[in-house]
Enzyme design. Structure first.
Site, short mmCIF file in Angstrom:
data_model
loop_
_atom_site.label_atom_id
_atom_site.label_comp_id
_atom_site.label_asym_id
_atom_site.label_seq_id
_atom_site.Cartn_x
_atom_site.Cartn_y
_atom_site.Cartn_z
N GLY A 15 1.15 -14.88 15.75
CA GLY A 15 1.80 -15.61 14.66
C GLY A 15 1.83 -14.80 13.38
N GLY A 17 3.05 -15.89 10.44
CA GLY A 17 3.32 -16.81 9.32
C GLY A 17 2.45 -16.42 8.14
CB VAL A 84 1.34 -15.75 22.96
CG1 VAL A 84 0.03 -15.88 23.72
CG2 VAL A 84 1.44 -14.40 22.28
CD GLU A 175 10.32 -29.35 -2.18
OE1 GLU A 175 9.47 -29.11 -3.04
OE2 GLU A 175 10.47 -28.66 -1.16
CG ASP A 306 0.27 -25.39 9.00
OD1 ASP A 306 -0.38 -25.40 7.94
OD2 ASP A 306 1.49 -25.62 9.07
CB ALA A 323 1.85 -21.79 1.86
CD GLN A 324 -2.24 -20.49 -2.28
OE1 GLN A 324 -3.33 -19.96 -2.09
NE2 GLN A 324 -1.19 -19.79 -2.62
C1 LIG Z 1 10.28 -27.51 5.68
C2 LIG Z 1 8.91 -27.12 5.24
C3 LIG Z 1 8.61 -27.09 3.89
C4 LIG Z 1 7.34 -26.73 3.47
N1 LIG Z 1 7.10 -26.70 2.12
C5 LIG Z 1 5.90 -26.27 1.68
C6 LIG Z 1 5.64 -26.14 0.29
O1 LIG Z 1 6.51 -26.42 -0.55
N2 LIG Z 1 4.42 -25.67 -0.09
C7 LIG Z 1 3.45 -25.33 0.82
O2 LIG Z 1 2.38 -24.87 0.43
N3 LIG Z 1 3.67 -25.48 2.14
C8 LIG Z 1 4.86 -25.93 2.60
N4 LIG Z 1 5.08 -26.05 3.94
C9 LIG Z 1 3.98 -25.80 4.87
C10 LIG Z 1 3.75 -24.32 5.07
O3 LIG Z 1 4.96 -23.66 5.33
C11 LIG Z 1 2.78 -24.15 6.23
O4 LIG Z 1 1.58 -24.79 5.90
C12 LIG Z 1 2.52 -22.68 6.50
O5 LIG Z 1 3.69 -22.05 6.93
C13 LIG Z 1 1.41 -22.50 7.54
O6 LIG Z 1 1.25 -21.14 7.79
P1 LIG Z 1 0.79 -20.64 9.23
O7 LIG Z 1 0.68 -19.17 9.12
O8 LIG Z 1 -0.37 -21.43 9.68
O9 LIG Z 1 1.99 -21.04 10.20
P2 LIG Z 1 3.52 -20.62 10.16
O10 LIG Z 1 3.92 -20.13 8.81
O11 LIG Z 1 4.26 -21.78 10.72
O12 LIG Z 1 3.61 -19.40 11.17
C14 LIG Z 1 3.38 -19.53 12.54
C15 LIG Z 1 4.02 -18.34 13.22
O13 LIG Z 1 3.58 -18.32 14.58
C16 LIG Z 1 4.66 -18.00 15.41
N5 LIG Z 1 4.36 -18.55 16.73
C17 LIG Z 1 4.08 -19.83 17.05
N6 LIG Z 1 3.79 -19.96 18.35
C18 LIG Z 1 3.88 -18.72 18.88
C19 LIG Z 1 3.70 -18.21 20.20
N7 LIG Z 1 3.34 -18.99 21.21
N8 LIG Z 1 3.91 -16.89 20.41
C20 LIG Z 1 4.28 -16.06 19.39
N9 LIG Z 1 4.46 -16.51 18.13
C21 LIG Z 1 4.25 -17.82 17.87
C22 LIG Z 1 5.87 -18.63 14.75
O14 LIG Z 1 7.07 -17.99 15.13
C23 LIG Z 1 5.53 -18.41 13.26
O15 LIG Z 1 6.07 -17.20 12.77
C24 LIG Z 1 6.35 -26.41 4.40
C25 LIG Z 1 6.65 -26.45 5.76
C26 LIG Z 1 7.92 -26.79 6.18
C27 LIG Z 1 8.24 -26.82 7.65
#
Ligand SMILES: Cc1cc2nc3c(=O)[nH]c(=O)nc-3n(C[C@H](O)[C@H](O)[C@H](O)COP(=O)(O)OP(=O)(O)OC[C@H]3O[C@@H](n4cnc5c(N)ncnc54)[C@H](O)[C@@H]3O)c2cc1C
Length: 433
Positions: A15, A17, A84, A175, A306, A323-324
């Site tokens: 991931g 993200g 994965v 939003e 997340d 995100a934070q």
């Molecule tokens: C529409 C929307 C608006 C948002 N607005 C806000 C905001 O204003 N402020 C804020 O703080 N947060 C916001 N969030 C929440 C924030 O984006 C998430 O909390 C954050 O992205 C979490 O980060 P992460 O790295 O845990 O997961 P993610 O950023 O979701 O990244 C996960 C990554 O894992 C990859 N992945 C998943 N499963 C697999 C697999 N099996 N194999 C390979 N790759 C995989 C995905 O492709 C992705 O790139 C918002 C979310 C959404 C959907």
């Protein structure tokens, strides 16, 4: 996966993200591990601005960042475009659609997916927004429906085309509905002289008794007022029961005929198969982790962002899925992994809450910071600054800043393009998470 063997311990990160990318950047700098970053997309998505893509404010490219840039000219760093599919913890191996990889340490940062709470008709027929292709689908659908409304004589059909219904009044729903209202107020009168804007209605449905439930009551009140001023019709204590593609049925006497129903009512974890059932908290579908982000029952497997549920006195239900915590956990885990190499004691993760914010539209936002709440132009300005700051990539910041300035001065939304027409079943199956 064609990763060379190395004397350094191999860390696989699933991931790219907020959590995975920040961890990878820090680990690569350390030069003490072989880092393999794996994602099923070759780019990082800045999800907080997805709604601006779906409402034609920003181009999709400006909120995406190529993951290979993380490893450009770096030693012992690899990116693999792969989905994965499972983990064999006993043999330290992950399996994917491009092959397998043996790791010394594994970090799961797979984020979350849309939660339909078991409602099959909603899952089948609604739009949702977790990825860039999905945001582009919404953009196309909105524009195609407007085009259709401009030529439709049938009053009932026109009503369905001009009714926009969003379920879930968390930050995304607020939003999104605010942005669609701005399209109606600023774009329709200029671009669609054949559409009567009084016929275009935006309904925001929320099951609880206020909008922005994760924020303070004061922020909710302000946000609701801003939404109503923009012309969004807010329906509180309204739960969606069913959507057949044309009619949203709710638990109240109000049902909504619509061709555009957007589901933004929640997310749930997106774990990978293979770990013990006890590692996952059923209700949340997230990995149970300790204060070092180690997954329950595993010493060399971690979860961040997340997908990780870290319970503490201040956060009995885990950190908010924003995100934070993901960014901070990614950076913190890099330090702890270095401590493991140095055989030092691990340090617990402490979340530093930098505040919560949501924007409703031009000059309208709300911010909860420490114990104070403020709204209006200043909050909106802070929202813009923070989002530009955290947007990944200098180029993306410049393009976004330019677009926002242009849109602000001209009351415009420049990306009103139907590049890939939306065809419900075909496109959605391809983009399903
Ligand atoms: C529409 C929307 C608006 C948002 N607005 C806000 C905001 O204003 N402020 C804020 O703080 N947060 C916001 N969030 C929440 C924030 O984006 C998430 O909390 C954050 O992205 C979490 O980060 P992460 O790295 O845990 O997961 P993610 O950023 O979701 O990244 C996960 C990554 O894992 C990859 N992945 C998943 N499963 C697999 C697999 N099996 N194999 C390979 N790759 C995989 C995905 O492709 C992705 O790139 C918002 C979310 C959404 C959907």
């Amino acid at each position: 996966m064609n990763i060379p063997s190395s004397k350094l311990p191999t860390i696989a990160i699933i991931g790219g993200g907020f959590a995975g990318m920040n961890l990878a950047k820090k680990l690569i700098k350390l030069q003490k591990f072989q880092v393999v970053l794996i994602d099923k997309r070759n780019y990082h998505t800045f999800q907080p601005l997805l709604y601006q893509v779906s409402t034609s404010s920003l181009e999709a490219d400006s909120i995406a960042y190529p993951l290979r840039k993380v490893i450009t000219k770096k030693k012992n760093a690899f990116f693999r475009l792969a989905d994965v599919t499972s983990i064999d913890a006993e043999h330290h191996t992950i399996f994917s659609d491009i092959g397998e990889l043996v790791y010394d340490y594994l970090v799961i940062a797979t984020g979350s997916k849309t939660n339909f709470f078991g409602n099959e008709s909603v899952e089948e027929n609604s739009m949702w927004m977790k990825t860039i292709p999905q945001a582009l689908n919404i953009r196309s659908l909105i524009l195609e429906n407007l085009e259709q409304a401009a030529i439709t004589q049938d009053k009932k059909a026109r009503k369905r085309l001009l009714n926009f219904v969003i379920a879930g009044a968390g930050p995304t729903g607020v939003e999104l509905s605010g942005a669609i209202a701005e399209v109606r107020n600023n774009i329709i009168p200029r671009d669609y002289p054949d559409v009567d804007i009084s016929e275009m209605r935006i309904h925001l449905l929320e099951g609880l008794d206020r909008v922005l439930p994760p924020m303070s009551e004061k922020a909710s009140e302000k946000a609701e007022k801003f939404l109503k001023n923009l012309g969004v019709e807010v329906h509180l204590n309204t739960m969606v029961k069913d959507y057949d593609g044309q009619l949203v049925k709710t638990n109240t006497e109000l049902d909504f005929e619509t061709e555009t129903f957007i589901w933004s009512a929640g997310v749930t974890g997106s774990p990978v198969k293979g770990l013990n059932a006890s590692a996952i908290v059923d209700k949340a579908n997230r990995y149970q982790v300790n204060v070092f982000n180690q997954i329950e029952g595993y010493e060399n497997i971690f979860a961040i962002g997340d997908i990780a549920l870290m319970q503490s006195e201040n956060y009995p239900k885990g950190h908010p899925m924003v995100a934070q915590p993901a960014i901070q956990q990614g950076k913190h885990l890099a330090k702890n992994l270095e401590r493991i190499l140095k055989k030092q004691q691990l340090e617990p993760f402490n979340y530093f809450d930098k505040g919560t914010m949501a924007t409703i539209g031009r000059n309208k936002a709300v911010v909860d910071l420490n114990k104070s709440t403020f709204g209006g132009f200043f909050a909106w300005f802070i929202w813009m600054f923070v989002h530009l700051w955290f947007l990944v990539g200098f180029r993306n910041r410049i393009i976004t800043f330019f677009n926002w300035t242009y849109n602000y001065i001209n009351f415009d939304r420049a990306s009103r393009l139907i590049i890939r027409p939306f065809k419900l079943h075909k496109v959605k199956l391809e983009d399903k998470e």
